[in-house]
Design a protein around this motif. Structure first.
Motif, short mmCIF file in Angstrom:
data_model
loop_
_atom_site.label_atom_id
_atom_site.label_comp_id
_atom_site.label_asym_id
_atom_site.label_seq_id
_atom_site.Cartn_x
_atom_site.Cartn_y
_atom_site.Cartn_z
N GLU A 42 0.79 -1.23 0.00
CA GLU A 42 0.00 0.00 0.00
C GLU A 42 0.82 1.28 0.00
O GLU A 42 1.85 1.36 0.67
CB GLU A 42 -0.97 -0.01 1.19
N LEU A 72 -0.41 5.47 0.14
CA LEU A 72 -1.68 6.17 0.34
C LEU A 72 -1.48 7.48 1.06
O LEU A 72 -0.34 7.88 1.35
CB LEU A 72 -2.61 5.24 1.16
N ASP A 85 -2.59 9.24 4.64
CA ASP A 85 -3.25 9.15 5.94
C ASP A 85 -3.87 10.51 6.23
O ASP A 85 -3.16 11.53 6.19
CB ASP A 85 -2.21 8.86 7.04
N GLY A 104 1.50 8.06 3.47
CA GLY A 104 1.38 6.89 4.33
C GLY A 104 1.38 5.58 3.56
O GLY A 104 1.56 5.54 2.34
N GLY A 105 1.17 4.50 4.31
CA GLY A 105 1.24 3.15 3.76
C GLY A 105 2.60 2.60 4.14
O GLY A 105 3.64 3.18 3.76
N ALA A 106 2.59 1.50 4.91
CA ALA A 106 3.85 0.99 5.44
C ALA A 106 4.96 0.84 4.39
O ALA A 106 6.09 1.28 4.63
CB ALA A 106 3.60 -0.32 6.17
N ASN A 148 6.18 4.32 3.48
CA ASN A 148 6.88 4.91 4.62
C ASN A 148 8.29 4.32 4.77
O ASN A 148 9.26 5.03 4.97
CB ASN A 148 6.11 4.65 5.93
N VAL A 204 -6.68 6.83 4.01
CA VAL A 204 -6.99 6.19 5.30
C VAL A 204 -7.34 7.29 6.29
O VAL A 204 -6.60 8.27 6.40
CB VAL A 204 -5.75 5.40 5.80
N PHE A 207 -7.35 3.05 12.46
CA PHE A 207 -7.33 3.27 11.01
C PHE A 207 -8.67 2.88 10.37
O PHE A 207 -9.18 1.78 10.63
CB PHE A 207 -6.25 2.40 10.36
N LEU A 267 -1.29 -6.28 5.09
CA LEU A 267 -2.49 -5.56 4.65
C LEU A 267 -2.75 -5.66 3.14
O LEU A 267 -3.89 -5.90 2.72
CB LEU A 267 -2.38 -4.08 5.07
N ARG A 286 -3.72 -5.06 10.42
CA ARG A 286 -4.73 -4.01 10.51
C ARG A 286 -6.09 -4.67 10.66
O ARG A 286 -6.44 -5.56 9.86
CB ARG A 286 -4.69 -3.12 9.26
N VAL A 305 1.73 6.83 14.31
CA VAL A 305 1.59 6.39 12.92
C VAL A 305 2.97 6.34 12.25
O VAL A 305 3.69 7.34 12.23
CB VAL A 305 0.67 7.37 12.12
N GLY A 306 3.31 5.16 11.71
CA GLY A 306 4.56 5.03 10.97
C GLY A 306 5.80 4.83 11.84
O GLY A 306 6.90 4.66 11.29
N ASP A 358 7.28 1.58 10.97
CA ASP A 358 7.89 1.58 9.63
C ASP A 358 9.27 2.23 9.69
O ASP A 358 10.22 1.79 9.02
CB ASP A 358 7.00 2.33 8.63
#
Ligand SMILES: OC[C@H]1O[C@](O)(CO)[C@@H](O)[C@@H]1O
Length: 298
Positions: free
Chosen positions: A8, A10, A12, A21-23, A26, A78, A90, A124, A154, A242-243, A246
């Motif tokens: 992903e 994206l 956030d 965002g998105g692991a 990141n 997200v 999330f 995810l 998630r 968040v993150g 990551d």
């Protein structure tokens, strides 16, 4: 250091403001800041957010040539609600571009022709059948020294069978404490302490050589060759977490693949993860102070 991340990418929306965002994105962004050459295999929509995402990723030094553009699905977003202590909840939109990461033959061939130091993936993105197919092909077709699996569960978007097959393919495994509890009961029917869980996982999955377990403000644990070690971190005032995981992954991989031992790599990873938790969003600017500290330790 050549890294490919899959999954992903994206935006956030954290308390109303948009952050990259998105692991997998990141992770790639942090690796690029640290000096690696990461590429992300993902998809965005043919829309404004998609354009912004690609240009921000490029600016940060991420190779965007494997970011596919989907004509039908929008760029992923997200909505993130922060609970106490900056812990995120999330709401992950479905049917978005990164749910259909389907490279054509030419791209598959290009990916398979390269020699990667590490291929990184999570759970995810496996929520769609298209992505499970792509991942299966990548895991068997790609040449990488390491396969890094960040369990990164998630709510509502994981199945036991995806986790089991991911574990089969990983050489470096990362999870947080809560995920360790989930994995322990999923695989062994009981909640083992982290140290025991590491030993049992390594007995069962022969390819795994290193396991990292992040423990929020407590720091992290790392396990290799039967040795379990805990690394403490200096607590900070948290903006949002968040993150943070990551960033930990990026710090760990960068240091470990540069030749540092696992405990030093985990300590650098904690520094980076803690810094990210102290700032809003998953990929904040690095302060002079952080760069100085990383520069001295790496
Ligand atoms: O990847 C799923 C979600 O998890 C994060 O990567 C944080 O670890 C967010 O940026 C994203 O919304």
């Amino acid at each position: 250091m050549k890294v490919l991340t899959f999954g992903e990418a994206l935006f956030d929306i954290i308390e109303g403001s948009a952050h990259l965002g998105g692991a997998p994105l990141n992770l790639a962004a942090h690796l690029a800041k640290l000096g690696a050459k990461p590429a992300v295999l993902t998809a965005v929509g043919r829309d404004k957010l998609g354009k912004i995402l690609i240009s921000r990723a490029k600016e940060m030094g991420v190779d965007t040539s494997y970011i596919l553009i989907d004509d039908k699905r929008p760029t992923g977003t997200v909505t993130v609600k922060l609970e106490d202590e900056g812990i995120p909840l999330f709401a992950i939109n479905e049917g978005v571009a990164w749910d259909a990461i389907t490279p054509d033959e030419r791209r598959f061939e290009a990916l398979a022709a390269e020699e990667w130091d590490v291929f990184c993936f999570g759970t995810l993105a496996q929520r769609s059948e298209e992505n499970r197919k792509t991942l299966k092909r990548l895991l068997s077709g790609i040449k990488a020294k390491h396969f890094f699996y960040d369990v990164n569960l998630r709510a509502g978007f994981y199945r036991k069978e995806w986790i089991l097959s991911s574990l089969e393919h990983s050489t470096i495994l990362k999870m947080n404490e809560e995920e360790a509890v989930t994995i322990s009961s999923m695989l062994f029917g009981t909640t083992y302490a982290c140290r025991t869980l590491c030993r049992l996982l390594m007995d069962r999955y022969q390819k795994i050589s290193v396991i990292c377990i992040t423990k929020g403000p407590e720091g992290a644990a790392v396990y290799q060759d039967g040795v379990y070690e805990e690394i403490k971190t200096t607590p900070v005032e948290v903006a949002d977490t968040v993150g943070a995981g990551d960033a930990f992954s990026a710090g760990f991989l960068y240091a470990y693949l540069s030749g540092y031992g696992v405990s030093k790599a985990a300590s650098i990873a904690c520094t980076l993860g803690t810094y990210v938790a102290s700032k809003p969003g998953a990929v904040p600017e690095y302060s002079e102070e952080l760069m100085k500290e990383l520069g001295m330790r790496l």
